[in-house]
Design a protein around this motif. Structure first.
Motif, PDB file in Angstrom:
ATOM      1  N   PHE C  27       0.831  -1.208   0.000  1.00 15.62           N
ATOM      2  CA  PHE C  27       0.000   0.000   0.000  1.00 15.62           C
ATOM      3  C   PHE C  27       0.865   1.258   0.000  1.00 15.62           C
ATOM      4  O   PHE C  27       0.474   2.280  -0.545  1.00 15.62           O
ATOM      5  CB  PHE C  27      -1.011  -0.040   1.147  1.00 15.62           C
ATOM      6  CG  PHE C  27      -2.035  -1.127   0.965  1.00 15.62           C
ATOM      7  CD1 PHE C  27      -3.067  -0.967   0.054  1.00 15.62           C
ATOM      8  CD2 PHE C  27      -1.944  -2.325   1.654  1.00 15.62           C
ATOM      9  CE1 PHE C  27      -4.000  -1.973  -0.156  1.00 15.62           C
ATOM     10  CE2 PHE C  27      -2.865  -3.344   1.456  1.00 15.62           C
ATOM     11  CZ  PHE C  27      -3.901  -3.170   0.549  1.00 15.62           C
ATOM     12  N   GLU C  28       2.035   1.169   0.589  1.00 18.32           N
ATOM     13  CA  GLU C  28       2.988   2.287   0.453  1.00 18.32           C
ATOM     14  C   GLU C  28       3.425   2.423  -1.005  1.00 18.32           C
ATOM     15  O   GLU C  28       3.563   3.533  -1.520  1.00 18.32           O
ATOM     16  CB  GLU C  28       4.221   2.079   1.345  1.00 18.32           C
ATOM     17  CG  GLU C  28       3.929   2.161   2.830  1.00 18.32           C
ATOM     18  CD  GLU C  28       5.198   2.156   3.677  1.00 18.32           C
ATOM     19  OE1 GLU C  28       6.301   2.035   3.127  1.00 18.32           O
ATOM     20  OE2 GLU C  28       5.081   2.262   4.916  1.00 18.32           O
ATOM     21  N   ILE C  30       1.669   1.516  -3.628  1.00 14.98           N
ATOM     22  CA  ILE C  30       0.511   2.026  -4.369  1.00 14.98           C
ATOM     23  C   ILE C  30       0.417   3.536  -4.174  1.00 14.98           C
ATOM     24  O   ILE C  30       0.236   4.296  -5.132  1.00 14.98           O
ATOM     25  CB  ILE C  30      -0.784   1.322  -3.889  1.00 14.98           C
ATOM     26  CG1 ILE C  30      -0.806  -0.126  -4.375  1.00 14.98           C
ATOM     27  CG2 ILE C  30      -2.032   2.087  -4.357  1.00 14.98           C
ATOM     28  CD1 ILE C  30      -1.932  -0.984  -3.769  1.00 14.98           C
ATOM     29  N   ASN C  31       0.556   3.974  -2.928  1.00 13.51           N
ATOM     30  CA  ASN C  31       0.462   5.414  -2.662  1.00 13.51           C
ATOM     31  C   ASN C  31       1.585   6.168  -3.377  1.00 13.51           C
ATOM     32  O   ASN C  31       1.363   7.238  -3.960  1.00 13.51           O
ATOM     33  CB  ASN C  31       0.538   5.677  -1.151  1.00 13.51           C
ATOM     34  CG  ASN C  31       0.029   7.058  -0.802  1.00 13.51           C
ATOM     35  OD1 ASN C  31      -1.167   7.318  -0.839  1.00 13.51           O
ATOM     36  ND2 ASN C  31       0.950   7.980  -0.517  1.00 13.51           N
ATOM     37  N   ALA C  32       2.781   5.593  -3.376  1.00 15.39           N
ATOM     38  CA  ALA C  32       3.915   6.231  -4.061  1.00 15.39           C
ATOM     39  C   ALA C  32       3.701   6.268  -5.567  1.00 15.39           C
ATOM     40  O   ALA C  32       4.075   7.242  -6.241  1.00 15.39           O
ATOM     41  CB  ALA C  32       5.219   5.502  -3.714  1.00 15.39           C
ATOM     42  N   GLU C  35       1.275   8.991  -6.274  1.00 16.16           N
ATOM     43  CA  GLU C  35       1.989  10.264  -6.054  1.00 16.16           C
ATOM     44  C   GLU C  35       2.876  10.616  -7.260  1.00 16.16           C
ATOM     45  O   GLU C  35       2.902  11.767  -7.709  1.00 16.16           O
ATOM     46  CB  GLU C  35       2.832  10.099  -4.784  1.00 16.16           C
ATOM     47  CG  GLU C  35       3.474  11.343  -4.248  1.00 16.16           C
ATOM     48  CD  GLU C  35       4.125  11.067  -2.891  1.00 16.16           C
ATOM     49  OE1 GLU C  35       3.906   9.972  -2.296  1.00 16.16           O
ATOM     50  OE2 GLU C  35       4.872  11.948  -2.406  1.00 16.16           O
ATOM     51  N   THR C  59      -7.440   8.359  -0.103  1.00 11.93           N
ATOM     52  CA  THR C  59      -8.042   7.120  -0.590  1.00 11.93           C
ATOM     53  C   THR C  59      -9.205   6.772   0.328  1.00 11.93           C
ATOM     54  O   THR C  59      -9.019   6.689   1.541  1.00 11.93           O
ATOM     55  CB  THR C  59      -6.969   6.009  -0.567  1.00 11.93           C
ATOM     56  OG1 THR C  59      -5.918   6.402  -1.461  1.00 11.93           O
ATOM     57  CG2 THR C  59      -7.533   4.671  -1.002  1.00 11.93           C
ATOM     58  N   VAL C  60     -10.392   6.575  -0.230  1.00 17.20           N
ATOM     59  CA  VAL C  60     -11.547   6.276   0.631  1.00 17.20           C
ATOM     60  C   VAL C  60     -11.974   4.809   0.601  1.00 17.20           C
ATOM     61  O   VAL C  60     -12.558   4.319   1.569  1.00 17.20           O
ATOM     62  CB  VAL C  60     -12.752   7.206   0.337  1.00 17.20           C
ATOM     63  CG1 VAL C  60     -12.390   8.650   0.697  1.00 17.20           C
ATOM     64  CG2 VAL C  60     -13.205   7.107  -1.105  1.00 17.20           C
ATOM     65  N   THR C  61     -11.711   4.127  -0.519  1.00 22.53           N
ATOM     66  CA  THR C  61     -11.885   2.664  -0.524  1.00 22.53           C
ATOM     67  C   THR C  61     -10.761   2.067  -1.336  1.00 22.53           C
ATOM     68  O   THR C  61     -10.271   2.678  -2.295  1.00 22.53           O
ATOM     69  CB  THR C  61     -13.209   2.177  -1.181  1.00 22.53           C
ATOM     70  OG1 THR C  61     -13.202   2.535  -2.565  1.00 22.53           O
ATOM     71  CG2 THR C  61     -14.435   2.789  -0.504  1.00 22.53           C
ATOM     72  N   ILE C  62     -10.343   0.868  -0.951  1.00 19.55           N
ATOM     73  CA  ILE C  62      -9.334   0.143  -1.727  1.00 19.55           C
ATOM     74  C   ILE C  62      -9.544  -1.358  -1.533  1.00 19.55           C
ATOM     75  O   ILE C  62      -9.573  -1.850  -0.405  1.00 19.55           O
ATOM     76  CB  ILE C  62      -7.898   0.599  -1.379  1.00 19.55           C
ATOM     77  CG1 ILE C  62      -6.875  -0.111  -2.277  1.00 19.55           C
ATOM     78  CG2 ILE C  62      -7.574   0.422   0.093  1.00 19.55           C
ATOM     79  CD1 ILE C  62      -5.510   0.558  -2.306  1.00 19.55           C
ATOM     80  N   ASN C  63      -9.742  -2.038  -2.656  1.00 18.63           N
ATOM     81  CA  ASN C  63      -9.966  -3.483  -2.660  1.00 18.63           C
ATOM     82  C   ASN C  63      -8.810  -4.152  -3.390  1.00 18.63           C
ATOM     83  O   ASN C  63      -8.511  -3.811  -4.527  1.00 18.63           O
ATOM     84  CB  ASN C  63     -11.287  -3.810  -3.369  1.00 18.63           C
ATOM     85  CG  ASN C  63     -12.475  -3.181  -2.657  1.00 18.63           C
ATOM     86  OD1 ASN C  63     -12.394  -2.857  -1.478  1.00 18.63           O
ATOM     87  ND2 ASN C  63     -13.577  -3.012  -3.377  1.00 18.63           N
ATOM     88  N   THR C  64      -8.183  -5.097  -2.718  1.00 16.34           N
ATOM     89  CA  THR C  64      -6.929  -5.645  -3.246  1.00 16.34           C
ATOM     90  C   THR C  64      -6.900  -7.157  -3.164  1.00 16.34           C
ATOM     91  O   THR C  64      -7.326  -7.734  -2.157  1.00 16.34           O
ATOM     92  CB  THR C  64      -5.733  -5.077  -2.441  1.00 16.34           C
ATOM     93  OG1 THR C  64      -5.831  -3.661  -2.425  1.00 16.34           O
ATOM     94  CG2 THR C  64      -4.408  -5.486  -3.054  1.00 16.34           C
ATOM     95  N   LEU C 108      -9.302   1.287  -6.467  1.00 19.04           N
ATOM     96  CA  LEU C 108      -9.396   2.244  -5.367  1.00 19.04           C
ATOM     97  C   LEU C 108     -10.116   3.506  -5.810  1.00 19.04           C
ATOM     98  O   LEU C 108     -10.180   3.801  -6.999  1.00 19.04           O
ATOM     99  CB  LEU C 108      -8.019   2.575  -4.801  1.00 19.04           C
ATOM    100  CG  LEU C 108      -6.968   3.254  -5.655  1.00 19.04           C
ATOM    101  CD1 LEU C 108      -5.943   3.950  -4.748  1.00 19.04           C
ATOM    102  CD2 LEU C 108      -6.234   2.237  -6.507  1.00 19.04           C
TER     103      LEU C 108
END
Lengths: 139, 139, 139, 139
Positions: C27-28, C30-32, C35, C59-64, C108
């Motif tokens: 998830f880091e 994904i966020n990077a 970004e 991010t308000v929802t994330i399905n993985t 997401l």
């Protein structure tokens, strides 16, 4: 030159509620810089070290001062200098700067170990030679 | 006693492929221990410090040695000792042990700052008094 | 193409005692990746978004789902696809693969907010135009 | 009751430049909550699972929605509910709230694996019995 340089962008994940890098994240950057140096500068990746070679190179001491805060989006130039190689130890200096100001400075000691026993193990010849080459070029 | 003690379980998230604590995670533990000490030992939480008080207490130097590896499931006893309080600085020693062996030892300096300017700001009286009380009890 | 691609090396810091990526680290990544996409693909960095623009894009929802484990040293190709843009929302699909096998897949939803109020705020024209351009190229 | 509850304080290390929990940190909290539940609720620690038992319980899917932001100092009540146990799988719901508002909600699937092969392996009887007991108490 005994230097090896990596670039590290300051990402959202590195920053704290004060809007600056949370200092434990700097140690992740330091570890990643050393990891990149082993693979790209010395020719042996951490995956090879921990895998086929059954060894490791944990950090046993690290002394750090933080001179100036780093902000989201800053591009850090992280510089690794070899200070000294011993039988199984390695002393490094790591310095990060951005935009003309120093951000942090670390001196650290790694020890080459046997992964099974956790005991110090002399640096293998290829790594020792690669490190000595850097020291020779610097002198 | 000038000591404050927190317990920290070594969790899966702290451990690396060698099965031991990844050292940058120790700095998260150190930061969390200091944070808990401020709230429970000194009576001022980081939320109050950064919020209503508009201040902060960043770490400016930290020197650490790692004596023995820690494994998944280990319960660390992390001990904070006040070494010295200055105008806006605070020197601490943090020592972690588990099962009778020392795991790591840090000496660090925090500086109390104005959050807006990032400049050092003398410790407010309530924090200074709480810290001095610990030093007095220890002597 | 509605795709944006970043490369992410699996580092020591990402891996757990099982020798594979610890999933919160994905998830880091994904966020990077998001970004990097905002800065390099859409032309607005997170520093600008959170700074001068006083906004944010949590991010308000994330399905993985995690299809295959990733190991130390793997080079992940992380692909971002825009699924839909709403008034203040943005639906993305993020897919990572390495060496011909899929590693994880996320869908997401981000929401553009006013940083002060935390309330949804319509995407500004420049970001909306940049995103729509990607969608148009993909159709 | 099929519930297991852990308390998690929102620490400085969890928060981002917007002053709220950085969402990848929630996944560390979720993993830690599951880890605590295995040890304290089911009687088998992750250290035993990964060590003596040569197994593991990786997360294969996780779907999460973030309802409200969490701030530095918030005390989260993280609640784990067993939804279903399969041959080697386990479906959980994890819900976190603080101060009367929901913060996030996850449904996830773990799979019990043989650590060597990485292949699914039926839950051992003691874990299955402990989980079934929770489901029975809940019905």
């Amino acid at each position: 030159m005994s230097h090896f340089n990596v670039q590290q962008k300051v990402l959202f994940q590195h920053c704290d509620p004060a809007g600056i890098v949370f200092y434990p994240r700097y140690f992740e950057m330091i570890n990643a810089a050393v990891e990149t140096w082993f693979e790209d500068g010395l020719g042996v990746s951490f995956a090879q070290l921990l895998g086929a070679r059954g060894s490791g190179a944990p950090t046993v001491t690290i002394n750090t001062s933080f001179q100036n805060p780093s902000h989201l989006g800053d591009l850090l130039a992280i510089d690794i200098t070899v200070l000294k190689i011993g039988g199984a130890s390695l002393d490094l200096e790591i310095c990060a700067q951005s935009g003309g100001t120093k951000r942090f400075e670390s001196t650290l000691t790694l020890v080459h170990i046997n992964k099974e026993t956790g005991r110090p193990n002399p640096w293998p010849d290829d790594l020792r030679d690669a490190i000595n080459l850097l020291l020779k070029e610097a002198s």
